[in-house]
Design a protein around this motif. Structure first.
Motif, PDB file in Angstrom:
ATOM      1  N   GLN C 269      18.588   8.314  -2.610  1.00 45.20           N
ATOM      2  CA  GLN C 269      19.124   6.969  -2.839  1.00 45.20           C
ATOM      3  C   GLN C 269      18.435   5.958  -1.917  1.00 45.20           C
ATOM      4  O   GLN C 269      18.057   4.867  -2.338  1.00 45.20           O
ATOM      5  N   ALA C 270      18.276   6.348  -0.657  1.00 51.39           N
ATOM      6  CA  ALA C 270      17.668   5.433   0.312  1.00 51.39           C
ATOM      7  C   ALA C 270      16.227   5.133  -0.073  1.00 51.39           C
ATOM      8  O   ALA C 270      15.764   3.996   0.011  1.00 51.39           O
ATOM      9  N   ILE C 272      14.929   5.199  -3.046  1.00 52.92           N
ATOM     10  CA  ILE C 272      14.909   4.344  -4.237  1.00 52.92           C
ATOM     11  C   ILE C 272      15.253   2.902  -3.876  1.00 52.92           C
ATOM     12  O   ILE C 272      14.631   1.954  -4.371  1.00 52.92           O
ATOM     13  N   ALA C 273      16.228   2.747  -2.971  1.00 51.58           N
ATOM     14  CA  ALA C 273      16.626   1.394  -2.590  1.00 51.58           C
ATOM     15  C   ALA C 273      15.447   0.648  -1.969  1.00 51.58           C
ATOM     16  O   ALA C 273      15.186  -0.515  -2.288  1.00 51.58           O
ATOM     17  N   THR C 274      14.731   1.331  -1.094  1.00 55.64           N
ATOM     18  CA  THR C 274      13.576   0.689  -0.475  1.00 55.64           C
ATOM     19  C   THR C 274      12.484   0.419  -1.504  1.00 55.64           C
ATOM     20  O   THR C 274      11.880  -0.651  -1.524  1.00 55.64           O
ATOM     21  N   ASN C 276      12.878  -0.218  -4.482  1.00 55.21           N
ATOM     22  CA  ASN C 276      13.305  -1.360  -5.281  1.00 55.21           C
ATOM     23  C   ASN C 276      13.034  -2.670  -4.546  1.00 55.21           C
ATOM     24  O   ASN C 276      12.619  -3.649  -5.159  1.00 55.21           O
TER      25      ASN C 276
END
Lengths: 279, 306, 448
Positions: C269-270, C272-274, C276
């Motif tokens: 998740q982390a 992917i967030a970055t 993004n």
């Protein structure tokens, strides 16, 4: 004796540490905004993240002014804001005067209704109003954004009404005996006296209009008519967000407000406190 | 003569209040009525409303996203209100004390609630970035690995609460004013009775300002039902333009009720259904407002007795 | 206070004076638009007497900005100088929601650029006019467009827009990483891809992901192509039935979740967030060599060139599966197209402009300038277009006509919102893939 003094000193030191920590927390977003705006975009995206720019650059500011037609939007926003403030200043004291200085039955009814209108969420009235303006071909003009200001807003009316309550009736009574009619009493005596309250109203009206988001979002779609708050949003519509540039634009958007606040801080504080306590 | 004066007063009063009365009719009464009518019709901005009876309400109640957005909004209302009140009161207790530089401290606490919400939200979005954001980098100093605030549905509402607490300045000012009005003599006599600081807070401070807190609670509640800008901006930042129309954030966890009304009205163009949803909101807010002001009155009455 | 008021009034007067023309035009109801359309009197008062000879104005909105907007203006200028009957005025409106509201008002432009996904929504709400009347009356040949492009803009046998460019999503892979883990060719099946992904994933000392193997970012592709490759579909081929519990979808999600669980849900998740946050910037994960696979569009190579990315990449078809190899290359197919709003004032002019804009010449200006894939078949072999990095690969893929059409249902946007909500539940472990999809099926059962 010495122990107590010592304990007091420690307590006051602790208190200062607490205050400084709190201030740092509340200030940090402003700091981040400012420092990011002075970084290059790749600096902002480099690990380890540093609060201060590795290399100080000012390029983001001219770039931000180019990404959106900043001055155009600024003029639009100023235009809306000035008309809104004007409208509120014209109407608010009149209504407040009627509610607190004229003895009539409607006053208490209206005061009650004022409170009630503050409870109506904007989303509830939004659709019929949009439809009406749309049928009148007034979307993409500033009329839907400005017009309501000329009919008074409950919150501001309450501020001024509260102020009028504090004015002794004897002054107005004396004028009545001198043969002044109601309008003269209002314009020559009450209005000049309520200057501090009006300043407060002007400040709040300025801020409200300057920051308004939902109404422009609904009514304005032509790019050259957008306001600054919508313009800021445009940075998000890019396929990638240039954060350093966006922060520069945000600094430009927020600075007038902060300056304004620092100048009129006293009025702010009074305005908020008065409505919060007495309403 | 006296009667005449009263009539004249009524006319004058009416005349002076006329702008607001007109505004009230045009911008509150008419739209409320019209939106009630619209809620029984189906239309988009270029079509005429067609009567569909209760269809919009039926559709709203069977729409899972209506329930989702309603529960998100209620969550925010019930959780953010106590948090914000507590934060406001604590800040006020600090700021109301006499110390060097308190003017500056007050200004700093209040400043966030003055700046435009859209700018504040954007800064926070940037602060919340899991890798490059200030917040997680700050937390990592203490060895805490911060979450992906705006991507992980378990933390999105927490992020919103954080922004809300940061903007608590106005309530703080009201609390400060209320605290200043508590008579010093109360504290002095308590001091003589040997009350501790905590006792003073619970037996003197809190009852004395209860009515103000109650009013702040109502306002905070109603504000929670107006929640729009923050989530609108956060969602569009998350998605970027490439993915098209906005939805409701990770797992629709920040799809707030007003935002969903907006989507229905101005994205899906179901204005009838949006009107029905708006009226449901209006009823809920009215009920809560009446209920809470009753409670508030009771609270302040009780406080008065004690 | 009085002084303040006077000052305020003075400021207002000054302001109104300096922006006078604009305020005036903004407050006049668009009845004026009709007269504008006839002669553009404000712009050229001398030309006004000869109304018949003056070109009528066609207002055209597009959603590009910056350099891309310049390309549109360039194309518009070309059209304007090519004939004298109509004068197109372009306007860049980037916010999709604003566009919808404008379409649904009596101030709609005459022609609007959109994607076929938008066209479906507009048509369902009765906001745009069919072009079929013009097509039939003039015997216009829609065969010049690729079948998929034309089908995407045809609803119920009626064409509602004409396409001028399109895109699909395919598999980008980092050749160096692939070589490093001992492979010399990109995967043809999802099973192979997963194997490679696991081999290529790199963690740092704390278990944070430094290099992502499986293409879980961008999320939009994970929702589409990563599922299509398994034969999964969110809707039936008839374009009307929703299929939230498709077995291929389930299979894809199981693998997706397996990867997440193997490396830690939070860690993935982390990452992917970055990814993004810095998508399509210099620090983009794929450009920086931190992603082995990337399901993305034809614009990627041009961006990589712009940012001087040193990533040694290849382009291949979206993998299929061992059991259904024919799924290979399945991707969304989206076109850029132009339509005419139902309330447009100058529909004839708009149609004339659309014909030129989607012609070989008009479309080529756009395709080259913006860097978009052609929808006009005659441009498939155009040397200039094939010179754009990556385009020859993508055009070969386009010729396979494996594009998946969007369904033509009214509640499409809401369905996607529900799909995304449940995918999030599945991704973060709140629900198993089976639970998530069956919950989705339940919630979407009332959609039309």
């Amino acid at each position: 004796m010495g122990v107590i003094k010592g304990r007091k000193a420690v307590a006051s030191l602790m208190f200062y540490v607490l205050v400084i920590c709190l201030c740092a927390i509340f200030l940090s977003p402003f700091l981040v905004m400012l420092t990011t705006s002075l970084k290059t975009n790749s600096d902002a995206f480099t690990i380890p993240v540093k609060l201060l720019p590795r290399k100080l650059v000012l390029d983001n500011y001219p770039a931000a002014l180019r990404t959106i037609p900043y001055f155009k939007y600024l003029m639009n926003t100023v235009q809306i804001t000035l008309f809104s403030v004007l409208g509120q200043l014209l109407v608010t004291p009149m209504v407040a005067y009627s509610l607190s200085k004229i003895k009539w039955k409607g006053a208490s009814v209206i005061s009650g209704l004022l409170m009630a209108t503050m409870m109506i969420p904007y989303t509830v009235t939004m659709i019929p109003l949009y439809r009406t303006y749309s049928q009148l071909h007034l979307t993409n003009t500033y009329i839907p954004l400005i017009l309501p200001a000329f009919f008074g807003k409950a919150y501001y009316i309450l501020i001024v009404r509260q102020f009028f309550h504090g004015l002794p009736n004897s002054i107005l009574e004396a004028a009545r005996i001198d043969g002044a009619n109601e309008f003269q009493r209002y314009s020559r005596i009450a209005l000049p006296l309520c200057k501090p309250a009006l300043t407060t109203v002007a400040i709040f009206a300025f801020l409200d209009a300057w920051s308004d988001y939902l109404a422009p979002l609904i009514y304005i779609s032509k790019p050259n008519r957008l306001t600054l708050s919508l313009g800021l949003q445009q940075f998000m519509n890019e396929y990638s967000v240039k954060w350093a540039e966006l922060m520069a634009a945000a600094v430009l958007f927020v600075t007038p407000v902060i300056v304004f606040f620092l100048i009129f801080q006293r009025n702010f504080v009074q305005g908020v406190a008065v409505t919060g306590l007495k309403a | 003569m006296k009667l005449k004066q009263r009539n004249r007063d009524t006319i004058n009063g009416l005349l002076f209040a006329l702008p607001w009365i007109i505004g009230f009719l045009c911008f509150s009464v008419y739209p409320l009525g019209a939106s009630l009518y619209y809620s029984f019709t189906e239309f988009n901005p270029i079509t005429k409303p067609v009567w569909v009876g209760l269809e919009n309400f039926r559709m709203s109640f069977s729409d899972p996203l209506v329930w989702k957005s309603l529960s998100n909004t209620l969550f925010m209302a019930f959780v953010s209100t106590p948090i914000n009140l507590f934060a406001a009161l604590m800040l006020a207790m600090v700021a109301v004390r006499k110390f060097k530089g308190r003017g500056i401290a007050r200004a700093i606490f209040f400043l966030p609630s003055v700046i435009p919400m859209i700018a504040a939200t954007m800064v926070w979005i940037w602060m919340f970035d899991p890798t490059y954001g200030f917040l997680n980098n700050f937390l990592s100093i203490f060895g805490i690995r911060g979450p992906s605030w705006l991507m992980d549905p378990r933390y999105t509402k927490g992020a919103l609460l954080l922004i809300g607490t940061w903007c608590v300045g106005a309530s703080m000012l009201v609390c400060m004013a209320a605290l200043a009005e508590v008579p010093v003599s109360y504290y002095e006599s308590a001091q003589i009775d040997g009350a501790s600081g905590i006792q003073k807070f619970f037996y003197i401070t809190l009852p004395s300002i209860a009515h103000v807190l109650a009013y702040q609670a109502i306002l905070s509640f109603i504000n929670a039902f107006q929640y729009f800008q923050q989530v609108y901006v956060i969602i569009s930042a998350n998605q970027g333009s490439a993915t098209g129309t906005a939805s409701g954030g990770p797992s629709n966890s920040i799809l707030m009720y007003p935002l969903y009304i907006f989507h229905n009205a101005f994205v899906y163009l179901k204005m009838g259904k949006a009107s029905a949803m708006a009226w449901i909101l209006f009823i809920i807010v009215s009920l809560l407002a009446v209920l809470m002001s009753k409670l508030a009155r009771k609270a302040s009455e009780n406080a008065g007795v004690e | 206070m009085k002084n303040f008021l006077i000052l305020l009034c003075a400021a207002l007067v000054a302001l109104t004076a300096c922006s006078g023309g604009q305020t005036a035009s903004s407050t006049t109801p668009p009845v004026a638009k009709a007269s504008e359309a006839v002669a553009a009197p404000e712009a050229a008062p001398e030309a006004a007497p000869e109304v018949a000879a003056a070109p009528t104005v066609v207002e055209f909105w597009y959603n590009n900005k910056g350099d891309e907007a310049l390309v549109y203006e360039e194309a518009i200028a070309q059209y304007n100088s090519s004939q004298g009957k109509y004068k197109v005025e372009g306007l860049s409106v980037t916010d999709q929601q604003k566009l919808i509201v404008a379409l649904a008002s009596n101030e709609a432009p005459d022609a609007v650029k959109g994607s076929n996904q938008n066209i479906v929504t507009y048509q369902a709400n009765g906001l745009i006019d069919t072009l079929q009347g013009y097509i039939d009356a003039e015997g216009f040949d829609v065969g010049v467009f690729s079948d998929a492009a034309m089908a995407a803009n045809t609803i119920g046998g009626q064409a509602y827009a004409l396409p001028f460019s399109g895109y699909s999503i395919q598999l980008y892979y980092n050749k160096d990483i692939l070589a490093e883990i001992g492979y010399d060719a990109p995967p043809e099946t999802m099973e192979e891809m997963y194997e490679m992904a696991v081999a290529a994933t790199v963690l740092d000392g704390d278990g944070n992901i430094e290099r992502l193997g499986y293409p879980l970012f961008p999320l939009a592709s994970a929702r589409q192509e990563l599922i299509y490759g398994f034969g999964g579909r969110w809707w039936d081929i008839d374009g009307k039935t929703l299929t939230p519990e498709n077995p291929g979808t389930l299979e894809s999600l199981k693998l997706n979740v397996k990867y997440r669980e193997q490396y830690g849900i939070e860690k993935v998740q982390a990452f992917i967030a970055t990814a993004n946050t810095n998508r399509y910037t210099e620090q983009d994960m794929f450009f920086a060599g931190k992603q082995l696979f990337r399901l993305d569009g034809p614009w990627l190579p041009t961006m990589m060139q712009k940012f001087n990315s040193s990533t040694n990449y290849g382009i291949s078809l979206v993998p299929g599966t061992a059991s259904s190899p024919e799924s290979r290359g399945a991707s969304r197919y989206e076109t850029d197209c132009i339509c005419i709003p139902i309330t447009a004032a100058n529909k004839d002019g708009a149609w004339d402009f659309i014909k030129w804009f989607t012609s070989k010449d008009g479309a080529k200006t756009l395709n080259l300038g913006v860097g978009s894939l052609p929808a006009v078949k005659a441009l498939y072999d155009d040397p200039d277009i094939n010179a754009i990095p990556g385009f020859s690969d993508f055009i070969e893929i386009l010729k396979l006509e494996k594009g998946i059409q969007y369904p033509q249902i009214t509640d499409f946007a809401k369905y996607i919102s529900l799909v995304e909500e449940h995918l999030d539940y599945i991704y973060n472990g709140t629900m198993t893939p089976e639970e998530g999809l069956s919950a989705l099926a339940k919630q979407s059962s009332t959609l039309k």
